[in-house]
Design a protein around this motif. Structure first.
Motif, mmCIF file in Angstrom:
data_model
loop_
_atom_site.group_PDB
_atom_site.id
_atom_site.type_symbol
_atom_site.label_atom_id
_atom_site.label_comp_id
_atom_site.label_asym_id
_atom_site.label_seq_id
_atom_site.Cartn_x
_atom_site.Cartn_y
_atom_site.Cartn_z
ATOM 1 N N ALA A 197 0.827 -1.210 0.000
ATOM 2 C CA ALA A 197 0.000 0.000 0.000
ATOM 3 C C ALA A 197 0.864 1.264 0.000
ATOM 4 O O ALA A 197 0.580 2.217 -0.721
ATOM 5 N N LYS A 198 1.925 1.260 0.782
ATOM 6 C CA LYS A 198 2.860 2.382 0.810
ATOM 7 C C LYS A 198 4.236 1.847 0.432
ATOM 8 O O LYS A 198 4.947 1.276 1.261
ATOM 9 N N PRO A 199 4.621 1.986 -0.837
ATOM 10 C CA PRO A 199 5.900 1.414 -1.289
ATOM 11 C C PRO A 199 7.105 2.006 -0.542
ATOM 12 O O PRO A 199 7.102 3.173 -0.160
ATOM 13 N N LEU A 200 8.111 1.186 -0.346
ATOM 14 C CA LEU A 200 9.354 1.596 0.295
ATOM 15 C C LEU A 200 10.524 1.274 -0.622
ATOM 16 O O LEU A 200 10.459 0.334 -1.410
ATOM 17 N N ARG A 201 11.594 2.020 -0.466
ATOM 18 C CA ARG A 201 12.816 1.747 -1.220
ATOM 19 C C ARG A 201 13.994 1.865 -0.267
ATOM 20 O O ARG A 201 14.007 2.720 0.613
ATOM 21 N N SER A 202 14.966 0.992 -0.439
ATOM 22 C CA SER A 202 16.148 1.036 0.425
ATOM 23 C C SER A 202 16.836 2.388 0.277
ATOM 24 O O SER A 202 16.855 2.976 -0.806
ATOM 25 N N ASP A 203 17.397 2.848 1.362
ATOM 26 C CA ASP A 203 18.097 4.133 1.326
ATOM 27 C C ASP A 203 19.602 3.958 1.136
ATOM 28 O O ASP A 203 20.352 4.901 1.250
ATOM 29 N N GLN A 204 20.000 2.747 0.835
ATOM 30 C CA GLN A 204 21.410 2.483 0.562
ATOM 31 C C GLN A 204 21.532 1.497 -0.584
ATOM 32 O O GLN A 204 20.604 0.745 -0.872
ATOM 33 N N GLY A 205 22.668 1.509 -1.240
ATOM 34 C CA GLY A 205 22.944 0.546 -2.300
ATOM 35 C C GLY A 205 23.718 -0.633 -1.738
ATOM 36 O O GLY A 205 24.387 -0.520 -0.712
ATOM 37 N N PHE A 206 23.609 -1.763 -2.404
ATOM 38 C CA PHE A 206 24.300 -2.985 -1.984
ATOM 39 C C PHE A 206 25.178 -3.466 -3.132
ATOM 40 O O PHE A 206 24.815 -3.332 -4.300
ATOM 41 N N GLU A 207 26.299 -4.064 -2.787
ATOM 42 C CA GLU A 207 27.245 -4.520 -3.803
ATOM 43 C C GLU A 207 26.740 -5.713 -4.593
ATOM 44 O O GLU A 207 27.126 -5.898 -5.744
ATOM 45 N N THR A 208 25.897 -6.534 -3.977
ATOM 46 C CA THR A 208 25.400 -7.724 -4.663
ATOM 47 C C THR A 208 23.882 -7.824 -4.534
ATOM 48 O O THR A 208 23.288 -7.282 -3.592
ATOM 49 N N ARG A 209 23.290 -8.557 -5.458
ATOM 50 C CA ARG A 209 21.849 -8.812 -5.408
ATOM 51 C C ARG A 209 21.501 -9.598 -4.139
ATOM 52 O O ARG A 209 20.475 -9.372 -3.509
ATOM 53 N N GLN A 210 22.364 -10.523 -3.736
ATOM 54 C CA GLN A 210 22.098 -11.338 -2.557
ATOM 55 C C GLN A 210 22.026 -10.480 -1.289
ATOM 56 O O GLN A 210 21.151 -10.686 -0.449
ATOM 57 N N LEU A 211 22.951 -9.528 -1.155
ATOM 58 C CA LEU A 211 22.918 -8.646 0.014
ATOM 59 C C LEU A 211 21.666 -7.777 0.017
ATOM 60 O O LEU A 211 21.055 -7.562 1.068
ATOM 61 N N ALA A 212 21.267 -7.291 -1.147
ATOM 62 C CA ALA A 212 20.041 -6.499 -1.244
ATOM 63 C C ALA A 212 18.822 -7.348 -0.896
ATOM 64 O O ALA A 212 17.900 -6.878 -0.215
ATOM 65 N N THR A 213 18.815 -8.599 -1.326
ATOM 66 C CA THR A 213 17.700 -9.496 -1.043
ATOM 67 C C THR A 213 17.574 -9.773 0.455
ATOM 68 O O THR A 213 16.482 -9.720 1.019
ATOM 69 N N ILE A 214 18.673 -10.050 1.109
ATOM 70 C CA ILE A 214 18.658 -10.303 2.551
ATOM 71 C C ILE A 214 18.153 -9.071 3.294
ATOM 72 O O ILE A 214 17.318 -9.171 4.199
ATOM 73 N N SER A 215 18.631 -7.896 2.911
ATOM 74 C CA SER A 215 18.178 -6.666 3.549
ATOM 75 C C SER A 215 16.676 -6.455 3.334
ATOM 76 O O SER A 215 15.960 -6.056 4.261
ATOM 77 N N ALA A 216 16.191 -6.733 2.131
ATOM 78 C CA ALA A 216 14.760 -6.583 1.828
ATOM 79 C C ALA A 216 13.919 -7.536 2.662
ATOM 80 O O ALA A 216 12.869 -7.157 3.191
ATOM 81 N N ILE A 217 14.371 -8.771 2.813
ATOM 82 C CA ILE A 217 13.644 -9.754 3.625
ATOM 83 C C ILE A 217 13.615 -9.299 5.085
ATOM 84 O O ILE A 217 12.580 -9.398 5.755
ATOM 85 N N GLU A 218 14.728 -8.787 5.586
ATOM 86 C CA GLU A 218 14.758 -8.306 6.968
ATOM 87 C C GLU A 218 13.774 -7.159 7.175
ATOM 88 O O GLU A 218 13.065 -7.108 8.182
ATOM 89 N N LYS A 219 13.699 -6.239 6.213
ATOM 90 C CA LYS A 219 12.752 -5.122 6.319
ATOM 91 C C LYS A 219 11.315 -5.633 6.205
ATOM 92 O O LYS A 219 10.435 -5.197 6.955
ATOM 93 N N ALA A 220 11.057 -6.556 5.297
ATOM 94 C CA ALA A 220 9.718 -7.131 5.143
ATOM 95 C C ALA A 220 9.308 -7.861 6.420
ATOM 96 O O ALA A 220 8.147 -7.794 6.839
ATOM 97 N N ASN A 221 10.246 -8.564 7.052
ATOM 98 C CA ASN A 221 9.997 -9.240 8.321
ATOM 99 C C ASN A 221 9.552 -8.227 9.373
ATOM 100 O O ASN A 221 8.568 -8.433 10.086
ATOM 101 N N GLU A 222 10.261 -7.113 9.447
ATOM 102 C CA GLU A 222 9.928 -6.045 10.391
ATOM 103 C C GLU A 222 8.520 -5.496 10.119
ATOM 104 O O GLU A 222 7.729 -5.320 11.046
#
Length: 99
Positions: free
Chosen positions: A68-93
């Motif tokens: 409903a309210k889209p979010l975007r990471s406020d930092q860049g990640f060196e790999t897709r895997q690191l970005a994915t883990i961070s996204a899952i952690e935020k989604a968990n929260e």
């Protein structure tokens, strides 16, 4: 990666929808397969993760969580895997903060 209510509901989804018992096999899967299953579950609860890349002094990956309210990471990640883990952690929260 998942905690609290998100972990409980994910485990139930694994048993009901995937017909896979998380206690006997999920932890033995490679990290990439675990994240894939978590992303599929998040889709089913209307938290959609997207990993994109951008070029700014080199390639960087970032995540978006579309709901409903889209979010975007406020930092860049060196790999897709690191970005994915961070996204899952935020989604968990986000999921655990719902009633």
């Amino acid at each position: 990666m998942l905690t609290g209510k998100a972990k409980t509901d994910f485990d139930k989804w694994m048993k009901d929808e995937i017909i896979f018992h998380p206690d006997t096999g999920f932890n033995s899967l490679a990290d990439k397969f675990q994240t894939t299953l978590i992303i599929e579950w998040l889709d089913s609860v209307f938290i959609v993760l997207t990993i994109n890349n951008t070029y700014y002094d080199g390639f960087h990956f970032y995540w978006e969580i579309n709901m409903a309210k889209p979010l975007r990471s406020d930092q860049g990640f060196e790999t897709r895997q690191l970005a994915t883990i961070s996204a899952i952690e935020k989604a968990n929260e986000i999921y655990n903060s719902k009633s």
